[in-house]
Design a protein around this motif. Structure first.
Motif, short mmCIF file in Angstrom:
data_model
loop_
_atom_site.label_atom_id
_atom_site.label_comp_id
_atom_site.label_asym_id
_atom_site.label_seq_id
_atom_site.Cartn_x
_atom_site.Cartn_y
_atom_site.Cartn_z
N ILE A 93 41.25 10.21 13.00
CA ILE A 93 42.41 11.07 12.68
C ILE A 93 43.41 10.27 11.85
CG2 ILE A 93 44.18 12.59 13.67
CD1 ILE A 93 41.45 13.34 14.76
N SER A 94 43.93 10.87 10.79
CA SER A 94 44.95 10.18 9.98
C SER A 94 46.34 10.37 10.59
CB SER A 94 44.94 10.71 8.54
OG SER A 94 45.61 11.95 8.47
N GLY A 95 47.30 9.68 10.01
CA GLY A 95 48.68 9.83 10.47
C GLY A 95 49.19 8.53 11.06
N GLY A 96 50.17 8.64 11.93
CA GLY A 96 50.78 7.44 12.49
C GLY A 96 51.48 6.67 11.38
N GLY A 97 51.38 5.35 11.44
CA GLY A 97 52.07 4.54 10.44
C GLY A 97 51.25 4.26 9.19
N THR A 98 50.09 4.89 9.09
CA THR A 98 49.21 4.60 7.95
C THR A 98 49.48 5.59 6.82
OG1 THR A 98 47.53 3.87 9.52
CG2 THR A 98 46.79 4.31 7.28
N SER A 99 49.74 5.07 5.62
CA SER A 99 50.02 5.98 4.50
C SER A 99 48.74 6.73 4.14
CB SER A 99 50.50 5.19 3.28
OG SER A 99 49.41 4.46 2.74
N LEU A 100 48.91 7.85 3.44
CA LEU A 100 47.74 8.64 3.06
C LEU A 100 46.83 7.83 2.13
CD1 LEU A 100 46.19 11.27 3.12
CD2 LEU A 100 47.70 12.16 1.33
N ILE B 276 36.22 12.99 9.81
CA ILE B 276 37.46 12.33 9.39
C ILE B 276 38.50 13.42 9.14
CG2 ILE B 276 38.50 10.89 7.61
CD1 ILE B 276 35.73 9.58 7.24
N HIS B 277 39.57 13.41 9.95
CA HIS B 277 40.58 14.46 9.87
C HIS B 277 41.78 13.99 9.05
CE1 HIS B 277 39.38 16.85 13.71
NE2 HIS B 277 38.43 15.95 13.50
N LEU B 278 42.17 14.81 8.09
CA LEU B 278 43.43 14.59 7.41
C LEU B 278 44.49 15.38 8.16
CD1 LEU B 278 42.51 14.77 3.63
CD2 LEU B 278 43.39 12.80 4.88
N ARG B 279 45.33 14.66 8.89
CA ARG B 279 46.39 15.29 9.68
C ARG B 279 47.71 14.77 9.15
NH1 ARG B 279 49.26 13.84 14.25
NH2 ARG B 279 49.77 15.53 15.69
N GLU B 280 48.17 15.40 8.09
CA GLU B 280 49.34 14.92 7.34
C GLU B 280 50.35 16.05 7.28
OE1 GLU B 280 49.69 11.83 6.22
OE2 GLU B 280 47.69 11.23 6.90
N CYS C 248 52.65 16.38 3.96
CA CYS C 248 52.07 16.40 2.61
C CYS C 248 51.98 17.82 2.07
CB CYS C 248 50.66 15.83 2.62
SG CYS C 248 50.63 14.05 2.72
N THR C 249 52.09 17.93 0.76
CA THR C 249 51.89 19.25 0.14
C THR C 249 50.39 19.56 0.08
OG1 THR C 249 51.65 18.31 -2.07
CG2 THR C 249 53.90 18.86 -1.34
N ALA C 250 50.10 20.83 -0.20
CA ALA C 250 48.70 21.24 -0.35
C ALA C 250 48.06 20.46 -1.49
CB ALA C 250 48.63 22.75 -0.61
N ASN C 251 48.82 20.26 -2.55
CA ASN C 251 48.30 19.55 -3.71
C ASN C 251 47.94 18.10 -3.35
OD1 ASN C 251 48.84 17.80 -6.31
ND2 ASN C 251 48.32 19.87 -7.00
N GLU C 252 48.82 17.44 -2.59
CA GLU C 252 48.54 16.05 -2.19
C GLU C 252 47.30 15.99 -1.29
OE1 GLU C 252 53.12 14.32 -2.21
OE2 GLU C 252 52.39 15.42 -0.46
N LEU C 253 47.20 16.94 -0.38
CA LEU C 253 46.04 16.94 0.52
C LEU C 253 44.75 17.21 -0.24
CD1 LEU C 253 47.41 18.93 3.58
CD2 LEU C 253 46.65 16.55 3.56
N VAL D 296 37.59 16.98 7.62
CA VAL D 296 38.27 18.08 8.31
C VAL D 296 39.73 18.06 7.89
CG1 VAL D 296 38.92 19.02 10.58
CG2 VAL D 296 36.71 17.85 10.29
N VAL D 297 40.27 19.21 7.53
CA VAL D 297 41.68 19.29 7.15
C VAL D 297 42.45 19.96 8.29
CG1 VAL D 297 43.34 20.22 5.49
CG2 VAL D 297 41.09 19.43 4.70
N ASN D 298 43.51 19.29 8.73
CA ASN D 298 44.33 19.83 9.82
C ASN D 298 45.21 20.97 9.32
OD1 ASN D 298 46.88 19.72 11.68
ND2 ASN D 298 45.27 18.64 12.76
N ASP D 299 45.17 22.08 10.01
CA ASP D 299 46.08 23.22 9.83
C ASP D 299 45.84 24.03 8.56
OD1 ASP D 299 48.23 24.91 10.56
OD2 ASP D 299 49.61 23.75 9.30
N ARG D 300 45.58 23.37 7.41
CA ARG D 300 45.62 24.03 6.11
C ARG D 300 44.24 24.58 5.72
NH1 ARG D 300 50.43 23.26 3.09
NH2 ARG D 300 49.41 24.86 1.85
N LEU D 301 44.02 25.84 6.08
CA LEU D 301 42.76 26.50 5.71
C LEU D 301 42.60 26.54 4.19
CD1 LEU D 301 40.25 28.21 6.37
CD2 LEU D 301 41.74 30.22 6.32
N ASP D 302 43.72 26.78 3.48
CA ASP D 302 43.62 26.88 2.02
C ASP D 302 43.09 25.58 1.43
OD1 ASP D 302 45.95 25.51 2.78
OD2 ASP D 302 47.24 26.44 1.27
#
Ligand code: 3NM
Length: 225
Positions: free
Chosen positions: A27-34, A51-55, A58-63, A81-87
């Motif tokens: 899982i991403s997040g915490g003190g680690t930058s994207l 591998i989950h992007l849980r940011e 971040c904007t949709a574009n950044e993700l 796996v993208v957290n929350d953002r189905l788009d």
């Protein structure tokens, strides 16, 4: 799926053993930058399953661009796996979306994305049962142990994990304070896998850390019933 992850034969007899090795979700997040997380994901992907992007900021574009960069660096889209953002999950070709309580309901996502793996984050047996009834493919349940990633909150413990597993007909992945030394305990209480943030992202050698988790779940799999 990781090439390191393999199947084991089902054993016959009174004890039913699940056929596959427990999953590891990073899982991403915490003190680690994207940007750092993208590099970590490229290095550790052979040793984890998802591998989950849980940011959350971040904007949709950044993700979207983070997913594309992970793929360019060799991470198979089937692991992302993208957290929350189905788009973002749909637009970037990720394999899955991880839904929270504030996210779209799994039942609304399924018809839009029949092939997407849908995870739901839950914090109680009732939530887990409801998520499964809505069509989630698996639940992420936590936090099991006290964790610096959830400061000040005591862990919910192993008994509550076992209760959640019993209430939930889809696989339950345990999250929160999971370390190589305690991973076997959560697997033996019925978790189908583990999810890890600081234990890999915060390690001085994330690849060595991911390998330690892989050894731990591999050793634990025969204890699962
Ligand atoms: C992202 C997250 N969700 C949790 C939950 O309980 O739903 S615990 C958690 C953080 C897990 O971090 P670490 O592996 O560093 O303990």
């Amino acid at each position: 799926m990781s090439s390191e992850k393999d199947s084991v034969p089902r054993l016959s007899g009174a004890v039913e053993i699940r056929e596959t090795e427990p999953e590891i979700h990073l899982i991403s997040g915490g003190g680690t930058s994207l940007d750092s997380f993208v590099l970590i994901s490229a290095a550790v992907h052979p040793f984890v399953d998802y591998i989950h992007l849980r940011e959350k900021s971040c904007t949709a574009n950044e993700l979207y661009h983070a997913v594309r960069e992970m793929c360019r660096l060799g991470v198979p889209p089937g692991q992302i796996v993208v957290n929350d953002r189905l788009d973002v999950a749909l637009a970037s070709g990720a394999a899955g979306v991880q839904l929270a309580g504030h996210s779209l309901p799994a039942a609304a996502v399924r018809p839009l994305a029949p092939g997407l793996r849908i995870g739901r984050s839950v914090h109680s047996p009732d939530e887990a049962a409801a998520a499964a009834a809505e069509g989630a493919d698996y639940c992420l349940y936590g936090h099991i142990y006290a964790s610096a990633s959830k400061p000040g909150l005591p862990g919910r413990g192993l008994d509550r994990l076992a209760e959640t597993v019993r209430a939930c007909p889809v696989p339950v992945i345990a999250i929160g304070g999971i370390e190589p030394d305690n991973a076997g305990q959560v697997i033996s209480r019925g978790a189908a896998g583990i999810a890890v943030l600081s234990g890999i992202c915060g390690a001085s050698d994330p690849v060595a850390a991911a390998m330690s988790y892989r050894s731990a779940v591999r050793a634990a799999r025969y204890e699962r019933r």
